[in-house]
Design a protein around this motif. Sequence first.
Motif, PDB file in Angstrom:
ATOM      1  N   GLU A 160      -6.125  -2.875   3.091  1.00  0.00           N
ATOM      2  CA  GLU A 160      -6.896  -1.883   3.854  1.00  0.00           C
ATOM      3  C   GLU A 160      -5.968  -0.918   4.583  1.00  0.00           C
ATOM      4  OE1 GLU A 160     -10.967  -4.110   5.155  1.00  0.00           O
ATOM      5  OE2 GLU A 160      -9.105  -4.906   6.014  1.00  0.00           O
ATOM      6  N   VAL A 161      -4.902  -1.451   5.155  1.00  0.00           N
ATOM      7  CA  VAL A 161      -3.924  -0.598   5.838  1.00  0.00           C
ATOM      8  C   VAL A 161      -3.294   0.366   4.840  1.00  0.00           C
ATOM      9  CG1 VAL A 161      -1.703  -0.589   7.066  1.00  0.00           C
ATOM     10  CG2 VAL A 161      -3.483  -2.229   7.718  1.00  0.00           C
ATOM     11  N   ASP A 162      -2.901  -0.159   3.665  1.00  0.00           N
ATOM     12  CA  ASP A 162      -2.303   0.695   2.630  1.00  0.00           C
ATOM     13  C   ASP A 162      -3.260   1.815   2.222  1.00  0.00           C
ATOM     14  OD1 ASP A 162      -0.001  -0.811   2.624  1.00  0.00           O
ATOM     15  OD2 ASP A 162      -0.485  -1.910   0.795  1.00  0.00           O
ATOM     16  N   ALA A 178       4.771  -0.664  -0.696  1.00  0.00           N
ATOM     17  CA  ALA A 178       4.004  -0.027   0.384  1.00  0.00           C
ATOM     18  C   ALA A 178       4.152  -0.820   1.671  1.00  0.00           C
ATOM     19  CB  ALA A 178       2.532   0.087  -0.003  1.00  0.00           C
ATOM     20  N   GLU A 179       4.182  -2.142   1.534  1.00  0.00           N
ATOM     21  CA  GLU A 179       4.327  -2.981   2.721  1.00  0.00           C
ATOM     22  C   GLU A 179       5.645  -2.698   3.434  1.00  0.00           C
ATOM     23  OE1 GLU A 179       4.795  -7.696   3.639  1.00  0.00           O
ATOM     24  OE2 GLU A 179       3.276  -7.098   2.201  1.00  0.00           O
ATOM     25  N   ASP A 180       6.708  -2.467   2.675  1.00  0.00           N
ATOM     26  CA  ASP A 180       8.009  -2.204   3.285  1.00  0.00           C
ATOM     27  C   ASP A 180       8.004  -0.928   4.117  1.00  0.00           C
ATOM     28  OD1 ASP A 180       9.027  -4.467   2.079  1.00  0.00           O
ATOM     29  OD2 ASP A 180       9.892  -3.363   0.390  1.00  0.00           O
ATOM     30  N   THR A 205      -1.111   4.706   0.769  1.00  0.00           N
ATOM     31  CA  THR A 205      -0.032   4.082   0.004  1.00  0.00           C
ATOM     32  C   THR A 205      -0.530   2.976  -0.915  1.00  0.00           C
ATOM     33  OG1 THR A 205       0.434   2.552   1.830  1.00  0.00           O
ATOM     34  CG2 THR A 205       1.725   4.583   1.748  1.00  0.00           C
ATOM     35  N   ALA A 206      -1.845   2.806  -1.030  1.00  0.00           N
ATOM     36  CA  ALA A 206      -2.392   1.757  -1.888  1.00  0.00           C
ATOM     37  C   ALA A 206      -1.926   1.952  -3.314  1.00  0.00           C
ATOM     38  CB  ALA A 206      -3.923   1.766  -1.825  1.00  0.00           C
ATOM     39  N   ALA A 234      -1.802  -2.842  15.269  1.00  0.00           N
ATOM     40  CA  ALA A 234      -3.129  -3.006  15.869  1.00  0.00           C
ATOM     41  C   ALA A 234      -4.179  -3.319  14.806  1.00  0.00           C
ATOM     42  CB  ALA A 234      -3.516  -1.753  16.642  1.00  0.00           C
ATOM     43  N   ALA A 235      -4.126  -2.623  13.682  1.00  0.00           N
ATOM     44  CA  ALA A 235      -5.101  -2.864  12.611  1.00  0.00           C
ATOM     45  C   ALA A 235      -4.953  -4.282  12.050  1.00  0.00           C
ATOM     46  CB  ALA A 235      -4.932  -1.829  11.493  1.00  0.00           C
ATOM     47  N   LEU A 236      -3.710  -4.709  11.822  1.00  0.00           N
ATOM     48  CA  LEU A 236      -3.486  -6.057  11.300  1.00  0.00           C
ATOM     49  C   LEU A 236      -3.918  -7.109  12.324  1.00  0.00           C
ATOM     50  CD1 LEU A 236      -0.029  -5.515   9.556  1.00  0.00           C
ATOM     51  CD2 LEU A 236      -2.265  -5.798   8.440  1.00  0.00           C
TER      52      LEU A 236
END
Length: 80
Positions: free
Chosen positions: A55-57, A68-70, A62-63, A45-47
């Motif tokens: 921003e999601v990270d 982190a993407e995985d 997890t930034a 939803a955020a993406l």
Amino acid sequence: MPAERAFAAVVADDAPGREPALAALALVAGLRADLDAARARMVDAALAAGASRAEVDTSLGTAGQPAAEDRHQTAPPAST
């Protein structure tokens, strides 16, 4: 002792016994699965709303962590 009470006992450092502790573990496993599914829906939803992966990270804490993407990448759409 129901699983919910066993869970509360474990959190309070009060040993609930073997069977209640195992029931509490099963409860935690179910909660974790629900939370993982909810997190995946929120990331999508955020993406979709225009948030960047960075921003999601950051929101997930997890930034700056490798891969982190995985950790929160959703499965690709099924091909027809």
